[in-house]
Design a protein around this motif. Structure first.
Motif, PDB file in Angstrom:
ATOM      1  N   SER A  97       7.147   6.731   2.685  1.00  0.00           N
ATOM      2  CA  SER A  97       7.842   7.487   1.639  1.00  0.00           C
ATOM      3  C   SER A  97       8.781   8.515   2.259  1.00  0.00           C
ATOM      4  O   SER A  97       9.942   8.643   1.861  1.00  0.00           O
ATOM      5  CB  SER A  97       6.827   8.184   0.732  1.00  0.00           C
ATOM      6  N   LEU A  98       8.263   9.240   3.253  1.00  0.00           N
ATOM      7  CA  LEU A  98       9.089  10.241   3.925  1.00  0.00           C
ATOM      8  C   LEU A  98      10.267   9.595   4.644  1.00  0.00           C
ATOM      9  O   LEU A  98      11.370  10.148   4.682  1.00  0.00           O
ATOM     10  CB  LEU A  98       8.237  11.044   4.910  1.00  0.00           C
ATOM     11  N   ALA A  99      10.030   8.400   5.201  1.00  0.00           N
ATOM     12  CA  ALA A  99      11.108   7.703   5.911  1.00  0.00           C
ATOM     13  C   ALA A  99      12.223   7.310   4.948  1.00  0.00           C
ATOM     14  O   ALA A  99      13.414   7.442   5.273  1.00  0.00           O
ATOM     15  CB  ALA A  99      10.549   6.468   6.619  1.00  0.00           C
ATOM     16  N   LEU A 100      11.857   6.822   3.752  1.00  0.00           N
ATOM     17  CA  LEU A 100      12.883   6.435   2.779  1.00  0.00           C
ATOM     18  C   LEU A 100      13.621   7.663   2.260  1.00  0.00           C
ATOM     19  O   LEU A 100      14.849   7.639   2.102  1.00  0.00           O
ATOM     20  CB  LEU A 100      12.250   5.672   1.620  1.00  0.00           C
ATOM     21  N   ILE A 101      12.879   8.736   1.998  1.00  0.00           N
ATOM     22  CA  ILE A 101      13.526   9.969   1.543  1.00  0.00           C
ATOM     23  C   ILE A 101      14.502  10.477   2.605  1.00  0.00           C
ATOM     24  O   ILE A 101      15.614  10.928   2.292  1.00  0.00           O
ATOM     25  CB  ILE A 101      12.468  11.035   1.214  1.00  0.00           C
ATOM     26  N   TRP A 102      14.116  10.385   3.875  1.00  0.00           N
ATOM     27  CA  TRP A 102      15.001  10.819   4.959  1.00  0.00           C
ATOM     28  C   TRP A 102      16.238   9.924   5.032  1.00  0.00           C
ATOM     29  O   TRP A 102      17.350  10.400   5.265  1.00  0.00           O
ATOM     30  CB  TRP A 102      14.249  10.804   6.278  1.00  0.00           C
ATOM     31  N   ALA A 103      16.039   8.623   4.829  1.00  0.00           N
ATOM     32  CA  ALA A 103      17.171   7.699   4.867  1.00  0.00           C
ATOM     33  C   ALA A 103      18.155   7.981   3.735  1.00  0.00           C
ATOM     34  O   ALA A 103      19.360   7.735   3.875  1.00  0.00           O
ATOM     35  CB  ALA A 103      16.671   6.254   4.781  1.00  0.00           C
ATOM     36  N   ARG A 104      17.673   8.492   2.618  1.00  0.00           N
ATOM     37  CA  ARG A 104      18.527   8.802   1.463  1.00  0.00           C
ATOM     38  C   ARG A 104      18.911  10.292   1.429  1.00  0.00           C
ATOM     39  O   ARG A 104      19.355  10.797   0.412  1.00  0.00           O
ATOM     40  CB  ARG A 104      17.783   8.473   0.162  1.00  0.00           C
ATOM     41  N   PRO A 139       0.837  -1.211   0.000  1.00  0.00           N
ATOM     42  CA  PRO A 139       0.000   0.000   0.000  1.00  0.00           C
ATOM     43  C   PRO A 139       0.866   1.253   0.000  1.00  0.00           C
ATOM     44  O   PRO A 139       1.966   1.258   0.564  1.00  0.00           O
ATOM     45  CB  PRO A 139      -0.800  -0.126   1.302  1.00  0.00           C
ATOM     46  N   VAL A 140       0.369   2.291  -0.632  1.00  0.00           N
ATOM     47  CA  VAL A 140       1.109   3.559  -0.660  1.00  0.00           C
ATOM     48  C   VAL A 140       0.972   4.228   0.700  1.00  0.00           C
ATOM     49  O   VAL A 140      -0.131   4.569   1.130  1.00  0.00           O
ATOM     50  CB  VAL A 140       0.580   4.481  -1.768  1.00  0.00           C
ATOM     51  N   ALA A 141       2.085   4.380   1.376  1.00  0.00           N
ATOM     52  CA  ALA A 141       2.104   4.994   2.695  1.00  0.00           C
ATOM     53  C   ALA A 141       3.032   6.203   2.651  1.00  0.00           C
ATOM     54  O   ALA A 141       4.242   6.042   2.450  1.00  0.00           O
ATOM     55  CB  ALA A 141       2.567   3.997   3.757  1.00  0.00           C
ATOM     56  N   ILE A 142       2.469   7.387   2.823  1.00  0.00           N
ATOM     57  CA  ILE A 142       3.273   8.604   2.747  1.00  0.00           C
ATOM     58  C   ILE A 142       4.310   8.635   3.855  1.00  0.00           C
ATOM     59  O   ILE A 142       5.438   9.114   3.658  1.00  0.00           O
ATOM     60  CB  ILE A 142       2.358   9.836   2.806  1.00  0.00           C
ATOM     61  N   HIS A 143       3.951   8.083   5.019  1.00  0.00           N
ATOM     62  CA  HIS A 143       4.928   8.038   6.119  1.00  0.00           C
ATOM     63  C   HIS A 143       6.157   7.234   5.727  1.00  0.00           C
ATOM     64  O   HIS A 143       7.301   7.636   5.983  1.00  0.00           O
ATOM     65  CB  HIS A 143       4.275   7.439   7.366  1.00  0.00           C
TER      66      HIS A 143
END
Length: 258
Positions: free
Chosen positions: A106-113, A100-104
């Protein structure tokens, strides 16, 4: 023994990503996939699209308020697009994995990168800063006696075209767009997917554009046409167009980079 110890700590460099060749008609498949991804997650897609439209309206308002900074504002918007699409790339990654698309998340992966993403955004920022300075220099040299005033720029935005100003803006916009496109075509999706460094991502993007220039030329033309249509709707159409293009960009990365 010392030599063995040294050899034991030696690491083999990671192989360069493989860039596959694609047919000239592939961008049509990428776009179709983008439409399907949008239909699979309409709520999250519309949210990302709405955020981008708000950014467009903000840039337009700034150009009206401070027209002499038009180049800087439009440049910033051009560079903001790929960064705002980062959430769409993560969403496409989730949909691809039947998650499922989870914005949380998404933000976590963007923060990790964040480190490599930040360095890439810095690279784009340097392009923007250099181009804004270069365009100002061109104005000073080329238009010494025919220097466009703020009224000329405001008139351009209002639809009253001065041929000299219009050609200038089209020229600098085209060159900047080409530079951003070839360096970021697959860069941000690749950083999010593999956490590679910005130099590796940029080099891979350049290789993808060079090896698949017919398909990438068509893809760039499709992006321009769809974005232009969205602009003609006062940016409202970009609420749908922006996420569809984001998903399609992720698909292009998957098809070309292994």
């Amino acid at each position: 023994m010392p030599s063995q110890a040294v050899r034991s700590h030696h690491t083999t460099p990671a192989p360069a990503p493989t860039v596959s060749r694609v047919d000239i008609g592939e961008p049509l498949d990428w776009l179709a996939t983008g439409v399907r991804r949008f239909a699979e997650a309409p709520a999250a897609s519309l949210l990302y699209g709405a955020l981008f439209v708000l950014a467009c309206w903000g840039a337009l308002a700034l150009t009206w308020t401070l027209p002499w900074f038009t180049i800087a504002f439009l440049t910033g918007l051009l560079l903001l697009g790929p960064f705002l699409a980062a959430g769409l790339y993560v969403a496409a990654r989730q949909l691809e994995a039947d998650e499922p698309v989870a914005i949380h998340d998404s933000l976590a992966l963007i923060w990790a990168r964040r480190t490599n993403l930040g360095l890439f955004v810095l690279f784009l920022g340097l392009i923007a800063a250099a181009w804004v300075r270069f365009s100002a220099l061109l104005f000073a040299i080329k238009f010494n006696t025919l220097s466009p005033s703020s009224d000329s720029i405001t008139g351009l935005l209002a639809g009253h075209f001065d041929p000299v100003v219009t050609l200038f803006f089209l020229g600098i916009g085209l060159l900047l767009a080409v530079a951003v496109f070839v360096t970021s075509a697959v860069s941000i999706p690749m950083i999010l997917d593999r956490d590679v460094g910005p130099l590796t991502a940029i080099h891979t993007s350049l290789r993808a554009c060079r090896q698949n220039w017919p398909a990438m030329t068509l893809w760039a033309a499709m992006i321009v046409a769809l974005t232009g249509f969205g602009i003609l709707t006062l940016f409202i159409g970009l609420v749908v167009i922006f996420p569809v293009l984001g998903y399609a960009t992720w698909e292009s990365y998957r098809r070309m980079v292994a």
